[in-house]
Design a protein around this motif. Structure first.
Motif, PDB file in Angstrom:
ATOM      1  N   THR A 249      -5.482   1.743 -15.009  1.00 20.83           N
ATOM      2  CA  THR A 249      -4.321   2.625 -14.986  1.00 20.83           C
ATOM      3  C   THR A 249      -3.943   3.090 -13.581  1.00 20.83           C
ATOM      4  OG1 THR A 249      -5.796   4.510 -15.398  1.00 20.83           O
ATOM      5  CG2 THR A 249      -4.760   3.473 -17.316  1.00 20.83           C
ATOM      6  N   SER A 250      -4.668   2.656 -12.577  1.00 18.06           N
ATOM      7  CA  SER A 250      -4.399   3.101 -11.210  1.00 18.06           C
ATOM      8  C   SER A 250      -3.210   2.361 -10.612  1.00 18.06           C
ATOM      9  CB  SER A 250      -5.629   2.887 -10.321  1.00 18.06           C
ATOM     10  OG  SER A 250      -6.710   3.688 -10.730  1.00 18.06           O
ATOM     11  N   VAL A 251      -2.676   2.942  -9.561  1.00 15.90           N
ATOM     12  CA  VAL A 251      -1.690   2.268  -8.723  1.00 15.90           C
ATOM     13  C   VAL A 251      -2.449   1.659  -7.556  1.00 15.90           C
ATOM     14  CG1 VAL A 251       0.317   2.567  -7.243  1.00 15.90           C
ATOM     15  CG2 VAL A 251       0.143   3.861  -9.374  1.00 15.90           C
ATOM     16  N   PHE A 252      -2.239   0.366  -7.300  1.00 20.66           N
ATOM     17  CA  PHE A 252      -3.047  -0.341  -6.324  1.00 20.66           C
ATOM     18  C   PHE A 252      -2.350  -0.430  -4.979  1.00 20.66           C
ATOM     19  CE2 PHE A 252      -4.238  -2.474 -10.451  1.00 20.66           C
ATOM     20  CZ  PHE A 252      -5.356  -1.679 -10.640  1.00 20.66           C
ATOM     21  N   ALA A 253      -3.089  -0.045  -3.941  1.00 22.69           N
ATOM     22  CA  ALA A 253      -2.601  -0.151  -2.571  1.00 22.69           C
ATOM     23  C   ALA A 253      -3.158  -1.411  -1.941  1.00 22.69           C
ATOM     24  CB  ALA A 253      -3.042   1.082  -1.768  1.00 22.69           C
ATOM     25  N   PRO A 254      -2.410  -2.061  -1.026  1.00 24.44           N
ATOM     26  CA  PRO A 254      -2.895  -3.298  -0.402  1.00 24.44           C
ATOM     27  C   PRO A 254      -4.107  -3.031   0.478  1.00 24.44           C
ATOM     28  CG  PRO A 254      -0.879  -2.535   0.655  1.00 24.44           C
ATOM     29  CD  PRO A 254      -1.070  -1.678  -0.543  1.00 24.44           C
ATOM     30  N   ASP A 256      -4.811  -4.097   3.453  1.00 25.26           N
ATOM     31  CA  ASP A 256      -4.576  -3.981   4.892  1.00 25.26           C
ATOM     32  C   ASP A 256      -3.805  -2.718   5.253  1.00 25.26           C
ATOM     33  OD1 ASP A 256      -2.281  -4.762   3.651  1.00 25.26           O
ATOM     34  OD2 ASP A 256      -1.765  -6.363   5.062  1.00 25.26           O
ATOM     35  N   GLY A 257      -3.596  -1.822   4.302  1.00 28.24           N
ATOM     36  CA  GLY A 257      -2.896  -0.573   4.587  1.00 28.24           C
ATOM     37  C   GLY A 257      -3.846   0.509   5.053  1.00 28.24           C
ATOM     38  N   GLU A 258      -3.338   1.721   5.113  1.00 27.50           N
ATOM     39  CA  GLU A 258      -4.174   2.847   5.504  1.00 27.50           C
ATOM     40  C   GLU A 258      -5.242   3.086   4.440  1.00 27.50           C
ATOM     41  OE1 GLU A 258      -4.266   4.724   8.267  1.00 27.50           O
ATOM     42  OE2 GLU A 258      -2.801   3.344   9.129  1.00 27.50           O
ATOM     43  N   PRO A 259      -6.481   3.432   4.850  1.00 27.05           N
ATOM     44  CA  PRO A 259      -7.544   3.683   3.860  1.00 27.05           C
ATOM     45  C   PRO A 259      -7.139   4.787   2.883  1.00 27.05           C
ATOM     46  CG  PRO A 259      -8.454   3.541   6.082  1.00 27.05           C
ATOM     47  CD  PRO A 259      -6.952   3.572   6.233  1.00 27.05           C
ATOM     48  N   VAL A 260      -7.446   4.582   1.630  1.00 25.88           N
ATOM     49  CA  VAL A 260      -7.137   5.548   0.586  1.00 25.88           C
ATOM     50  C   VAL A 260      -8.321   6.489   0.420  1.00 25.88           C
ATOM     51  CG1 VAL A 260      -6.625   5.851  -1.863  1.00 25.88           C
ATOM     52  CG2 VAL A 260      -5.579   3.974  -0.590  1.00 25.88           C
ATOM     53  N   ASP A 261      -8.038   7.779   0.393  1.00 26.57           N
ATOM     54  CA  ASP A 261      -9.090   8.775   0.224  1.00 26.57           C
ATOM     55  C   ASP A 261      -9.681   8.653  -1.178  1.00 26.57           C
ATOM     56  OD1 ASP A 261     -10.747  10.938   0.151  1.00 26.57           O
ATOM     57  OD2 ASP A 261      -9.190  12.454   0.400  1.00 26.57           O
ATOM     58  N   PRO A 262     -10.972   8.260  -1.312  1.00 24.24           N
ATOM     59  CA  PRO A 262     -11.541   8.078  -2.651  1.00 24.24           C
ATOM     60  C   PRO A 262     -11.752   9.383  -3.407  1.00 24.24           C
ATOM     61  CG  PRO A 262     -13.248   7.865  -0.982  1.00 24.24           C
ATOM     62  CD  PRO A 262     -11.938   7.984  -0.248  1.00 24.24           C
ATOM     63  N   PHE A 263     -11.650  10.530  -2.712  1.00 28.07           N
ATOM     64  CA  PHE A 263     -11.878  11.817  -3.362  1.00 28.07           C
ATOM     65  C   PHE A 263     -10.587  12.493  -3.810  1.00 28.07           C
ATOM     66  CE2 PHE A 263     -15.280  11.057  -0.338  1.00 28.07           C
ATOM     67  CZ  PHE A 263     -16.403  11.269  -1.104  1.00 28.07           C
ATOM     68  N   ALA A 264      -9.437  11.945  -3.380  1.00 31.51           N
ATOM     69  CA  ALA A 264      -8.178  12.643  -3.627  1.00 31.51           C
ATOM     70  C   ALA A 264      -7.894  12.793  -5.120  1.00 31.51           C
ATOM     71  CB  ALA A 264      -7.033  11.909  -2.938  1.00 31.51           C
ATOM     72  N   THR A 273      -0.013  12.986 -11.317  1.00 33.15           N
ATOM     73  CA  THR A 273      -0.157  12.058 -10.207  1.00 33.15           C
ATOM     74  C   THR A 273      -1.098  10.934 -10.594  1.00 33.15           C
ATOM     75  OG1 THR A 273       0.113  13.901  -8.670  1.00 33.15           O
ATOM     76  CG2 THR A 273      -0.757  11.847  -7.764  1.00 33.15           C
ATOM     77  N   PRO A 274      -0.619   9.693 -10.694  1.00 37.20           N
ATOM     78  CA  PRO A 274      -1.534   8.588 -11.000  1.00 37.20           C
ATOM     79  C   PRO A 274      -2.493   8.345  -9.847  1.00 37.20           C
ATOM     80  CG  PRO A 274       0.635   7.749 -10.432  1.00 37.20           C
ATOM     81  CD  PRO A 274       0.762   9.243 -10.515  1.00 37.20           C
ATOM     82  N   ARG A 275      -3.663   7.878 -10.180  1.00 33.55           N
ATOM     83  CA  ARG A 275      -4.658   7.612  -9.154  1.00 33.55           C
ATOM     84  C   ARG A 275      -4.257   6.394  -8.340  1.00 33.55           C
ATOM     85  NH1 ARG A 275     -11.221   7.082  -9.650  1.00 33.55           N
ATOM     86  NH2 ARG A 275     -11.577   6.489  -7.503  1.00 33.55           N
ATOM     87  N   VAL A 276      -4.394   6.478  -7.018  1.00 34.43           N
ATOM     88  CA  VAL A 276      -4.125   5.360  -6.119  1.00 34.43           C
ATOM     89  C   VAL A 276      -5.462   4.821  -5.639  1.00 34.43           C
ATOM     90  CG1 VAL A 276      -3.033   4.600  -3.977  1.00 34.43           C
ATOM     91  CG2 VAL A 276      -1.916   6.335  -5.405  1.00 34.43           C
ATOM     92  N   CYS A 296      -1.514  -7.283  -5.886  1.00 35.81           N
ATOM     93  CA  CYS A 296      -2.135  -7.206  -7.208  1.00 35.81           C
ATOM     94  C   CYS A 296      -1.593  -6.024  -8.002  1.00 35.81           C
ATOM     95  CB  CYS A 296      -3.651  -7.091  -7.081  1.00 35.81           C
ATOM     96  SG  CYS A 296      -4.505  -7.038  -8.667  1.00 35.81           S
ATOM     97  N   GLN A 297      -1.221  -6.273  -9.249  1.00 36.69           N
ATOM     98  CA  GLN A 297      -0.743  -5.220 -10.142  1.00 36.69           C
ATOM     99  C   GLN A 297      -1.595  -5.111 -11.407  1.00 36.69           C
ATOM    100  OE1 GLN A 297       3.410  -5.865 -10.958  1.00 36.69           O
ATOM    101  NE2 GLN A 297       3.984  -5.910  -8.793  1.00 36.69           N
ATOM    102  N   ASP A 298      -2.472  -6.072 -11.644  1.00 38.77           N
ATOM    103  CA  ASP A 298      -3.313  -6.063 -12.842  1.00 38.77           C
ATOM    104  C   ASP A 298      -4.701  -6.558 -12.438  1.00 38.77           C
ATOM    105  OD1 ASP A 298      -4.618  -6.568 -15.296  1.00 38.77           O
ATOM    106  OD2 ASP A 298      -2.707  -6.887 -16.315  1.00 38.77           O
ATOM    107  N   ALA A 299      -5.634  -5.624 -12.306  1.00 39.17           N
ATOM    108  CA  ALA A 299      -6.974  -5.978 -11.840  1.00 39.17           C
ATOM    109  C   ALA A 299      -7.739  -6.799 -12.866  1.00 39.17           C
ATOM    110  CB  ALA A 299      -7.754  -4.706 -11.499  1.00 39.17           C
ATOM    111  N   CYS A 300      -7.459  -6.618 -14.144  1.00 35.02           N
ATOM    112  CA  CYS A 300      -8.149  -7.395 -15.172  1.00 35.02           C
ATOM    113  C   CYS A 300      -7.716  -8.856 -15.139  1.00 35.02           C
ATOM    114  CB  CYS A 300      -7.899  -6.786 -16.551  1.00 35.02           C
ATOM    115  SG  CYS A 300      -8.661  -5.157 -16.773  1.00 35.02           S
ATOM    116  N   LEU A 301      -6.442  -9.104 -14.835  1.00 30.68           N
ATOM    117  CA  LEU A 301      -5.990 -10.482 -14.660  1.00 30.68           C
ATOM    118  C   LEU A 301      -6.636 -11.117 -13.429  1.00 30.68           C
ATOM    119  CD1 LEU A 301      -2.168 -10.597 -15.509  1.00 30.68           C
ATOM    120  CD2 LEU A 301      -4.041 -11.761 -16.685  1.00 30.68           C
ATOM    121  N   ALA A 302      -6.845 -10.327 -12.388  1.00 30.69           N
ATOM    122  CA  ALA A 302      -7.537 -10.837 -11.202  1.00 30.69           C
ATOM    123  C   ALA A 302      -8.971 -11.229 -11.552  1.00 30.69           C
ATOM    124  CB  ALA A 302      -7.519  -9.786 -10.092  1.00 30.69           C
TER     125      ALA A 302
END
Length: 371
Positions: A249-254, A256-264, A273-276, A296-302
């Motif tokens: 259910t998360s929104v996936f960031a690429p 090579d982008g800025e690191p996503v805060d895992p605690f946010a 707010t959906p989890r990124v 990637c938009q579907d991690a299970c398909l990956a």
């Protein structure tokens, strides 16, 4: 009313229980006097922090009931400090504890008169800090992300024969899991021990494990022959290393982008707010093309793509490769399916573009063929 007070201990937690003599007394085996080195923790009626006796009695009785096989989601909110080592700082939160009777499916390697000993693995975070051009660089956020992702899997997914047993956490150290004696699937194939019937059996075990993880809304994220362990007797697969797992259910960031805060996400309102989550490429050549492209938009398909690549390795009984700059364009080597005779048509469906790719389903179990 005469009230007796008992102090029950459970690891680091103290449980204060008030019991009325007129009520049904608990069995003596459930009552343990405080050890001699502890102080008296008796409660007083004027103590503002004392527990209500009826409430505590109800809770005590409820703890004795048998628990369901799957753990219900915990309402507890945990906000760890933003350092990898602090994830396991004392006291480790209860949401990171093991499920009921975690050693039920494990065999002790020795037994004493009053104990059983099990082999286990302690996995603790290790991060690197470097000074480059006068600036301090660290992989601490990525290490924390991987540990939180792995803990989420082990504390969410119910027990499965093809997943390692999670035994909880050690305060100030890390997570504890069963020790699996054996070799990786890569080494097993390299040693040439894949018969026709074993290939079918491994196909079914891996599919079963992946469908089980997906049923909880989680992916693996780095499925490869190096992250699958074959037990020492060569009959059971164990899927491990969920550090790149993400929620469906998360929104996936690429990557090579800025690191996503895992605690946010822990402090955000999940309904608003959906989890990124940042989704990273896994092991070559098992990563899906859309992950390599950062789309990637579907991690299970990956995961299904990675599963298809593993089936190619099983069919050919060897490790295969693909050039990542070609793979990201959904191109496969022309000789990739050479030697594939058992599931070649289905493998091609797993390795198709994400918009026409076959999902992992329990209905795709295969019959065990004779050698």
């Amino acid at each position: 009313m005469h009230i007796k007070r008992f102090t029950l201990t459970s690891k680091k937690n103290w449980w204060m229980v008030e019991l009325d003599e007129e009520e049904e007394s608990p069995p003596k085996s459930a009552i343990h006097p405080p050890p001699p080195y502890t102080t008296d923790h008796s409660l007083h009626r004027d103590d503002p922090h004392r527990h209500d006796s009826a409430h505590v009695r109800a809770r005590s009785r409820s703890r004795q009931r048998s628990r369901p096989p799957t753990r219900p989601p915990s309402p507890e909110q945990y906000n760890p400090p933003r350092r990898p080592n602090a994830i396991f700082s004392f006291p480790t939160p209860s949401i990171y504890s093991a499920g009921p009777n975690p050693t039920a499916s494990m065999q002790p390697f020795t037994q004493g008169s009053a104990s059983e000993l099990f082999k286990c693995v302690v996995k603790k975070p290790e991060y690197v800090t470097l000074e480059i051009n006068g600036e301090v660089q660290s992989n601490a956020i990525d290490v924390a992300t991987q540990f939180l992702a792995e803990l989420r899997v082990y504390t969410t997914v119910s027990h499965h024969r093809n997943l390692p047993v999670f035994l909880g956490c050690l305060d100030g150290v890390g997570m504890v899991m069963e020790y699996i004696e054996g070799r990786t699937l890569y080494q097993f194939m390299k040693d040439g021990e894949l018969t026709r019937s074993r290939k079918c059996d491994f196909h079914n075990q891996l599919l079963d494990a992946m469908c089980h993880v997906h049923s909880f809304g989680l992916s693996h994220g780095d499925l490869s022959t190096l992250n699958i362990q074959v037990t020492h007797n060569g009959t059971t697969l164990k899927l491990f290393d969920f550090g790149r797992s993400v929620a469906a259910t998360s929104v996936f960031a690429p990557p090579d982008g800025e690191p996503v805060d895992p605690f946010a996400w822990m402090t955000a309102n999940p309904s608003a707010t959906p989890r990124v989550e940042q989704i990273h490429p896994g092991t070559r050549p098992f990563s899906a093309p859309e992950i390599l492209r950062g789309e990637c938009q579907d991690a299970c398909l990956a995961d299904a793509y990675s599963f298809g690549m593993i089936l190619v390795c099983l069919e050919r009984s060897e490790l295969v490769d693909a050039k990542p700059w070609e793979q990201r364009k959904d191109k496969l080597p022309t000789d990739l399916f050479n030697g594939c005779t058992m599931w070649v048509d289905r493998i091609k469906q797993y390795l198709a573009r994400f918009d026409s790719r076959r999902r992992l389903m329990m209905e795709d179990m295969v019959m065990i063929l004779d050698d």
